[in-house]
Design an enzyme around this catalytic site. Structure first.
Site, mmCIF file in Angstrom:
data_model
loop_
_atom_site.group_PDB
_atom_site.id
_atom_site.type_symbol
_atom_site.label_atom_id
_atom_site.label_comp_id
_atom_site.label_asym_id
_atom_site.label_seq_id
_atom_site.Cartn_x
_atom_site.Cartn_y
_atom_site.Cartn_z
ATOM 1 N N ASN A 79 33.773 47.418 33.071
ATOM 2 C CA ASN A 79 34.185 46.464 31.833
ATOM 3 C C ASN A 79 33.072 45.659 31.353
ATOM 4 O O ASN A 79 32.416 45.631 30.524
ATOM 5 C CB ASN A 79 35.101 45.224 32.358
ATOM 6 N N LYS A 90 35.353 54.015 41.843
ATOM 7 C CA LYS A 90 34.165 53.906 41.878
ATOM 8 C C LYS A 90 32.695 53.537 42.465
ATOM 9 O O LYS A 90 31.722 53.447 42.910
ATOM 10 C CB LYS A 90 32.923 53.776 40.229
HETATM 11 P P1 ADP Z 1 35.008 45.984 36.746
HETATM 12 O O1 ADP Z 1 34.878 46.976 35.637
HETATM 13 O O2 ADP Z 1 32.949 45.439 37.080
HETATM 14 O O3 ADP Z 1 34.701 47.337 38.332
HETATM 15 P P2 ADP Z 1 37.160 44.637 37.987
HETATM 16 O O4 ADP Z 1 37.941 43.970 36.790
HETATM 17 O O5 ADP Z 1 37.675 45.913 38.474
HETATM 18 O O6 ADP Z 1 35.713 44.874 37.583
HETATM 19 O O7 ADP Z 1 36.574 43.440 38.974
HETATM 20 C C1 ADP Z 1 36.480 42.443 38.960
HETATM 21 C C2 ADP Z 1 37.641 41.435 38.183
HETATM 22 O O8 ADP Z 1 37.794 41.054 39.799
HETATM 23 C C3 ADP Z 1 36.702 39.990 37.946
HETATM 24 O O9 ADP Z 1 36.650 39.803 37.264
HETATM 25 C C4 ADP Z 1 37.353 38.922 38.155
HETATM 26 O O10 ADP Z 1 38.564 38.602 37.441
HETATM 27 C C5 ADP Z 1 38.538 39.895 39.870
HETATM 28 N N1 ADP Z 1 38.370 39.142 40.809
HETATM 29 C C6 ADP Z 1 39.512 38.838 40.997
HETATM 30 N N2 ADP Z 1 39.527 38.999 42.899
HETATM 31 C C7 ADP Z 1 38.714 38.240 43.200
HETATM 32 C C8 ADP Z 1 37.772 37.099 43.495
HETATM 33 N N3 ADP Z 1 38.600 36.587 44.861
HETATM 34 N N4 ADP Z 1 36.250 36.813 43.647
HETATM 35 C C9 ADP Z 1 36.052 37.133 42.529
HETATM 36 N N5 ADP Z 1 36.551 37.989 41.941
HETATM 37 C C10 ADP Z 1 37.970 38.073 41.701
HETATM 38 MG MG MG Z 2 36.986 48.045 38.913
#
Ligand code: ADP
Ligand code: MG
Length: 316
Positions: free
Chosen positions: A13, A214
């Site tokens: 993302n 990943k």
């Molecule tokens: P990426 O594409 O970077 O792997 P993800 O969507 O898998 O992104 O993970 C990042 C997301 O995790 C953040 O955008 C946030 O909305 C979510 N998230 C869920 N729980 C938490 C948490 N405890 N602290 C911070 N972010 C969190």
């Molecule tokens: Mg992710």
């Protein structure tokens, strides 16, 4: 290779922007901002192995293949992953080298197609958990599971999504080649999309229809490559307890055993922050070196342990 080595995992993302927009201009814009972060790390004296997700891109390829005429062959998921390693790897190379030239830095970028060894008896092969691609109606899902043998799960937002196995990474098969490339490059892009998963059968490597997380695969590479620090960059400033809730509390410095306890207590959801925390804990415990989770915007500060959630080793 006197420089300190950072393994830096970029979220899918963070590259494509949330919301599946793969419009060409937005892709270049996102990759350019990732490149600025990486090149700032180089200016701080780091060598960098960049790893990246591929969720939006692999979803796009799956949809594109579905739209082909019925008699056109469809390519398997592991080839889609390999395709995205070239796609995103190329864009990162182009953007990072361009930024290096702009800032007058020497040294190149190499991209390496990467395989990750998984265990054929991993429980995920019997009970897949990783949703991929778009949401289908119940009728569409039924038809696809008949025609292609795909497995579907109900999505919390309604409708059905395909699920595939997400086995644990055992080893990154290109680690030694990554190390060799670092002798002549300051940046190596590897483990795209978690790597192409393979199992060993009678001494031969065979691809499997699965995806590897990943963050976990990047952690394994960071351990195997002897990285000084492992950083996971995403679109939030770090890890929070009670994320989005009334008692939300962002963690700055946290001991690995404390973070592990929060993970075991179920503070972090499996599809997003869970694997990042697990990956950071794995690295810190195995390597006895720090890891950080933070925002792509603060890239060089996160790698230097000045911003984001810093996970510190306890007694090693
Ligand atoms: P990426 O594409 O970077 O792997 P993800 O969507 O898998 O992104 O993970 C990042 C997301 O995790 C953040 O955008 C946030 O909305 C979510 N998230 C869920 N729980 C938490 C948490 N405890 N602290 C911070 N972010 C969190
Ligand atoms: Mg992710």
């Amino acid at each position: 290779m006197a420089e300190r080595l950072a393994v830096v995992a970029l979220g899918g993302n963070a590259i494509a922007g949330r919301g599946l927009s793969l419009d060409l201009n937005s892709q270049w814009t996102s990759v350019a901002s990732a490149a600025r972060g990486i090149v700032s790390m180089l200016e701080e004296g780091w060598s960098v192995v960049v790893t990246h997700g591929n969720g939006p891109q692999v979803g796009y390829l799956a949809e594109a293949m579905e739209a082909l005429p019925p008699d056109s062959p469809r390519q398997p998921l592991y080839l889609a992953t390999a395709m995205t390693q070239g796609w995103i790897g190329y864009m990162l190379m182009q953007a990072i080298e361009g930024e290096m030239v702009r800032r007058g830095l020497e040294g190149g970028v190499s991209v390496i197609v990467t395989r990750v060894l998984v265990d054929g008896s991993d429980p995920e092969f019997r009970s897949p958990s990783k949703p991929i691609g778009k949401i289908y109606s119940e009728e569409e899902a039924l038809a696809l599971s008949k025609s292609k043998g795909w497995i579907f799960r109900r999505d919390p937002r309604g409708g059905y999504r395909r699920v595939v196995p997400s086995p644990r990474p055992i080893s990154v098969l290109e680690t030694r080649r990554v190390k060799a490339l670092l002798e002549s490059n300051r940046v190596v892009v590897a483990v795209g999309g978690g790597g192409v998963p393979v199992v060993e059968e009678g001494g031969v490597l065979v691809p499997v229809e699965a995806v590897v997380d990943k963050d976990l695969a990047s952690s394994v590479l960071a351990i195997e490559a002897g990285a000084d620090v492992f950083a996971i960059l995403t679109d939030v400033p770090g890890v929070a307890l009670d994320f989005g809730g009334p008692d939300e509390r962002w963690l700055d410095e946290v001991l690995v055993e404390d973070l592990k306890r929060y993970l075991d207590e179920g503070h972090f959801p499996p599809g997003s922050m869970g694997p990042k925390v697990e990956a950071a804990v794995l690295f810190v415990e195995r390597a006895c070196r720090p890891a950080a989770i933070g925002s792509l915007e603060d890239a060089e500060l996160v790698v230097s342990m000045k911003r984001g959630t810093r996970v510190l080793p306890g007694k090693c």
